[in-house]
Design a protein around this motif. Structure first.
Motif, PDB file in Angstrom:
ATOM      1  N   GLY A   1      40.839  30.612  42.247  1.00  0.00           N
ATOM      2  CA  GLY A   1      41.553  29.538  42.932  1.00  0.00           C
ATOM      3  C   GLY A   1      42.893  29.248  42.292  1.00  0.00           C
ATOM      4  O   GLY A   1      43.901  29.065  42.983  1.00  0.00           O
TER       5      GLY A   1
ATOM      6  N   MET B   1      45.466  31.870  43.204  1.00  0.00           N
ATOM      7  CA  MET B   1      46.009  31.650  44.548  1.00  0.00           C
ATOM      8  C   MET B   1      46.998  30.490  44.552  1.00  0.00           C
ATOM      9  O   MET B   1      48.020  30.527  45.260  1.00  0.00           O
ATOM     10  CB  MET B   1      44.870  31.388  45.543  1.00  0.00           C
TER      11      MET B   1
ATOM     12  N   ARG C   1      49.438  29.826  47.679  1.00  0.00           N
ATOM     13  CA  ARG C   1      48.419  29.709  48.731  1.00  0.00           C
ATOM     14  C   ARG C   1      47.594  28.453  48.458  1.00  0.00           C
ATOM     15  O   ARG C   1      46.415  28.487  48.135  1.00  0.00           O
ATOM     16  CB  ARG C   1      47.546  30.963  48.750  1.00  0.00           C
TER      17      ARG C   1
ATOM     18  N   ASP D   1      46.448  25.729  50.241  1.00  0.00           N
ATOM     19  CA  ASP D   1      45.288  25.306  51.021  1.00  0.00           C
ATOM     20  C   ASP D   1      44.060  26.137  50.666  1.00  0.00           C
ATOM     21  O   ASP D   1      42.956  25.604  50.507  1.00  0.00           O
ATOM     22  CB  ASP D   1      45.588  25.406  52.519  1.00  0.00           C
ATOM     23  N   GLN D   2      44.253  27.440  50.531  1.00  0.00           N
ATOM     24  CA  GLN D   2      43.138  28.314  50.182  1.00  0.00           C
ATOM     25  C   GLN D   2      42.630  28.016  48.765  1.00  0.00           C
ATOM     26  O   GLN D   2      41.427  28.023  48.513  1.00  0.00           O
ATOM     27  CB  GLN D   2      43.561  29.780  50.283  1.00  0.00           C
TER      28      GLN D   2
ATOM     29  N   ALA E   1      40.683  24.764  48.774  1.00  0.00           N
ATOM     30  CA  ALA E   1      39.401  24.956  49.470  1.00  0.00           C
ATOM     31  C   ALA E   1      38.348  25.540  48.532  1.00  0.00           C
ATOM     32  O   ALA E   1      37.143  25.326  48.728  1.00  0.00           O
ATOM     33  CB  ALA E   1      39.587  25.861  50.684  1.00  0.00           C
ATOM     34  N   VAL E   2      38.790  26.271  47.514  1.00  0.00           N
ATOM     35  CA  VAL E   2      37.871  26.823  46.513  1.00  0.00           C
ATOM     36  C   VAL E   2      37.636  25.804  45.392  1.00  0.00           C
ATOM     37  O   VAL E   2      36.498  25.559  44.977  1.00  0.00           O
ATOM     38  CB  VAL E   2      38.432  28.139  45.927  1.00  0.00           C
TER      39      VAL E   2
END
Length: 303
Positions: A200, A203, A208, A210-211, A214-215
């Protein structure tokens, strides 16, 4: 014993370590101020084996070293582990413990010496290769670290080695390569919080956001999540530009003074990003290179 270890390792003065009976064990345990322990394991070092391969009396010295470490007396523990290794030079287990302690305490040069002794006994020892690689990583010698991790992965692909390789490539700023190793590790152990956190964070550094969140957000709610995992979430919020969320997350585990220090660091990251690095520079790892006194945070968990 090498000159390096002679300078760094505390050997208990005035005690004979010749293992000739229970009176010696009593002297050792009295000297370090503990009773003969039940089985205890030096936290943060290698995974314990059920049978370390020592005779009964040497095993007792090893057990006292474990208990001494758990008590927080790292230098005495190192001295005891060193003595066990001298008595059992074909068994790398005590030297693995020494390397792990020295890496954890921020002495990577001495840790590397310990891990080299491990590899002299067993060139294929995976924890020895990982530990030596981590000592290189702590000294900024990333390519040498990658070489050790690669040699270990050629023997066996383990989550810890794959995570270490990912961190090494993240420190080089090669995010896609780093994420490949994290994902490979997660195929082996999908519930590994360290691999998930570093994936995470990688990213997040890549943009990135949002990704990454999300993790990292659900991971921070995991009952097994640690302070370090939650601080990775705080870093991800910072990199996404949400300093309020970063501060709220930091307050879960930190008092006001520590939050203030951490927020100075987070604000320096945002400032570097907004100015394009003209007043302050951020390296590929997101760390600030600045003339102002900002606490540097090496955020990646390795275990």
């Amino acid at each position: 014993m090498s000159l390096l270890f002679a300078k760094r390792i505390v050997i208990l003065g005035g005690i004979s370590f010749v293992l000739s009976g229970c009176s010696v064990m009593h002297n050792i345990s009295s000297a370090v101020g503990i009773k003969l322990p039940k089985k205890e394991v030096a936290q943060g070092s290698v995974e314990p084996n059920k049978n370390q391969g020592f005779n009964d009396e040497t095993q007792q010295v090893f057990d006292i070293a474990e208990a001494t470490y758990n008590r927080g007396d790292y230098r005495t523990a190192i001295g005891l582990y060193q003595r066990v290794f001298e008595l059992n030079p074909d068994n790398p287990e005590p030297m693995l413990r020494i390397g792990a302690i020295l890496n954890k305490k921020g002495e990577p040069l001495a840790a590397g010496q310990a891990y080299r002794q491990v590899l002299a006994v067993n060139p294929a020892n995976l924890e020895g290769k990982r530990g030596l690689g981590l000592s290189f990583l702590a000294r900024g010698q990333i390519d040498l670290a990658i070489e050790q991790f690669s040699e270990g992965l050629a023997i066996e692909k383990t989550p810890k080695l794959l995570n270490a390789m990912g961190v090494a490539y993240d420190k080089k700023g090669e995010r896609q390569t780093a994420q490949k190793y994290y994902k490979e590790g997660l195929k082996i152990d999908k519930s590994n919080l360290t691999l998930q956190s570093n994936y995470g964070l990688s990213m997040s550094y890549e943009g990135r956001h949002d990704q990454a969140l999300a993790v990292l957000y659900p991971l921070s709610k995991n009952p097994k999540a640690t302070v370090q995992h939650r601080q990775i979430l705080a870093m991800a919020y910072t990199l996404s530009g949400d300093l309020d969320a970063a501060e709220q997350t930091s307050r879960i585990d930190m008092d006001d003074a520590d939050v203030a220090k951490r927020m100075r660091y987070f604000n320096s990251l945002v400032q570097a990003k907004s100015t394009g690095g003209t007043s302050q520079k951020a390296n590929g790892n997101g760390e600030i290179i600045s003339s102002s006194p900002v606490e540097k945070v090496d955020i990646y968990p390795l275990d």
